[in-house]
Design an enzyme around this catalytic site. Structure first.
Site, short mmCIF file in Angstrom:
data_model
loop_
_atom_site.label_atom_id
_atom_site.label_comp_id
_atom_site.label_asym_id
_atom_site.label_seq_id
_atom_site.Cartn_x
_atom_site.Cartn_y
_atom_site.Cartn_z
N SER A 167 1.63 -1.73 2.41
CA SER A 167 1.87 -1.06 3.69
C SER A 167 0.72 -0.12 4.04
O SER A 167 -0.02 0.35 3.17
CB SER A 167 3.17 -0.26 3.63
OG SER A 167 4.25 -1.08 3.24
N1 SAH Z 1 6.35 -1.60 -0.83
C1 SAH Z 1 5.29 -2.57 -0.87
C2 SAH Z 1 5.18 -3.35 0.43
C3 SAH Z 1 5.37 -4.78 0.13
S1 SAH Z 1 5.48 -5.92 1.46
C4 SAH Z 1 3.95 -1.95 -1.27
O1 SAH Z 1 3.89 -0.71 -1.36
O2 SAH Z 1 3.00 -2.68 -1.53
C5 SAH Z 1 7.16 -6.44 1.27
C6 SAH Z 1 7.55 -7.03 -0.05
O3 SAH Z 1 8.93 -7.35 0.03
C7 SAH Z 1 6.82 -8.32 -0.41
O4 SAH Z 1 6.23 -8.18 -1.66
C8 SAH Z 1 7.94 -9.36 -0.43
O5 SAH Z 1 7.77 -10.36 -1.42
C9 SAH Z 1 9.16 -8.50 -0.73
N2 SAH Z 1 10.43 -9.09 -0.34
C10 SAH Z 1 10.73 -9.81 0.78
N3 SAH Z 1 12.02 -10.19 0.77
C11 SAH Z 1 12.56 -9.72 -0.38
C12 SAH Z 1 13.85 -9.81 -1.00
N4 SAH Z 1 14.87 -10.46 -0.43
N5 SAH Z 1 14.02 -9.21 -2.19
C13 SAH Z 1 13.01 -8.55 -2.81
N6 SAH Z 1 11.78 -8.44 -2.29
C14 SAH Z 1 11.54 -9.02 -1.10
#
Ligand code: SAH
Length: 220
Positions: free
Chosen positions: A61
């Protein structure tokens, strides 16, 4: 590797101008080396105020969004947070400096393993991780005073609403994947839930189920 310190100081000042004014949150961001959570080719851009690709079609993010959500969570050292979407692990690492424990769930095994390695390297022992489907939450540890979802859902996942403590709240980007979403705060009351829109954003979508290794990420 260039000296990233000047860019980091500039970013912190920019976040403050953008409204991230909590000293605890700014200090947590300052003490969390964002470059460690990025692929090597991207490290010199670690303190740009933008989202960056981390593999598997996912992104780390934007620092402003990390600061905004961390501040809106109104944490203290007694609180426990459930995070959905570990991704790079960066948001979880920032939160770990602001609360007692972070439970974080990711559906991509490779992302989770890389995040776990960085948590160990940084000595962040108050982060518990799980490979799983965030739509299911973490029932064994529920109820939660705070839940943060870092992927966008069309509507609030029912099981996460159920795992909120009364008086607790969830921050989650709600909206269609192809359009603007809004970070909303959903507070659980004695009877029912209150919803407030906080900020228009664009997150990668929340996808049900665990990702199957070897399959390419769906084009988004
Ligand atoms: N908080 C993260 C942002 C990641 S982007 C950071 O600081 O880097 C969003 C993430 O959510 C992705 O890695 C994606 O794989 C995950 N995601 C999407 N759907 C999900 C689900 N149902 N359960 C767990 N993770 C999920």
């Amino acid at each position: 590797m260039p000296d990233l310190e000047p860019a980091k100081i500039k970013l912190i000042m920019e976040l403050r101008r953008q409204g991230v004014t909590s000293p605890a949150v700014l200090m947590a961001i300052e003490r969390t080396p964002r470059e460690l959570f990025l692929p090597e080719t991207m490290r010199d851009r670690a303190y740009e105020n933008t989202a960056l690709p981390i593999g598997q079609g996912q992104t780390i993010s934007q620092p402003y969004i990390v600061g905004f959500m961390s501040q809106e969570l109104k944490l203290n050292k007694r609180l426990v947070v459930l995070e959905i979407g570990t991704g790079s692990g960066y948001q979880a690492a920032v939160l770990a400096r602001l609360c007692r424990r972070v439970y974080t769930i990711e559906r991509h095994r490779s992302l989770l393993q890389s995040a776990e390695a960085i948590f160990r390297e940084l000595g962040l022992h108050t982060i518990s991780t799980r490979l799983g489907d965030g739509y299911k939450g973490w029932p064994e540890q529920a109820p939660f005073q705070r839940i943060i979802v870092t992927a966008a859902a069309p509507e609030p996942p029912p099981l996460l609403l159920e795992q909120l403590a009364i008086g607790g709240f969830m921050l989650i980007p709600i909206g269609p994947t192809w359009d603007t979403q809004n970070i909303v705060r959903i507070t659980r009351r004695e009877s029912g839930y209150d919803t407030q829109e906080l900020l228009p954003v664009r997150f990668v979508p929340m996808v049900p189920g665990i990702a199957v290794a070897g399959l390419p990420a769906r084009p988004e």
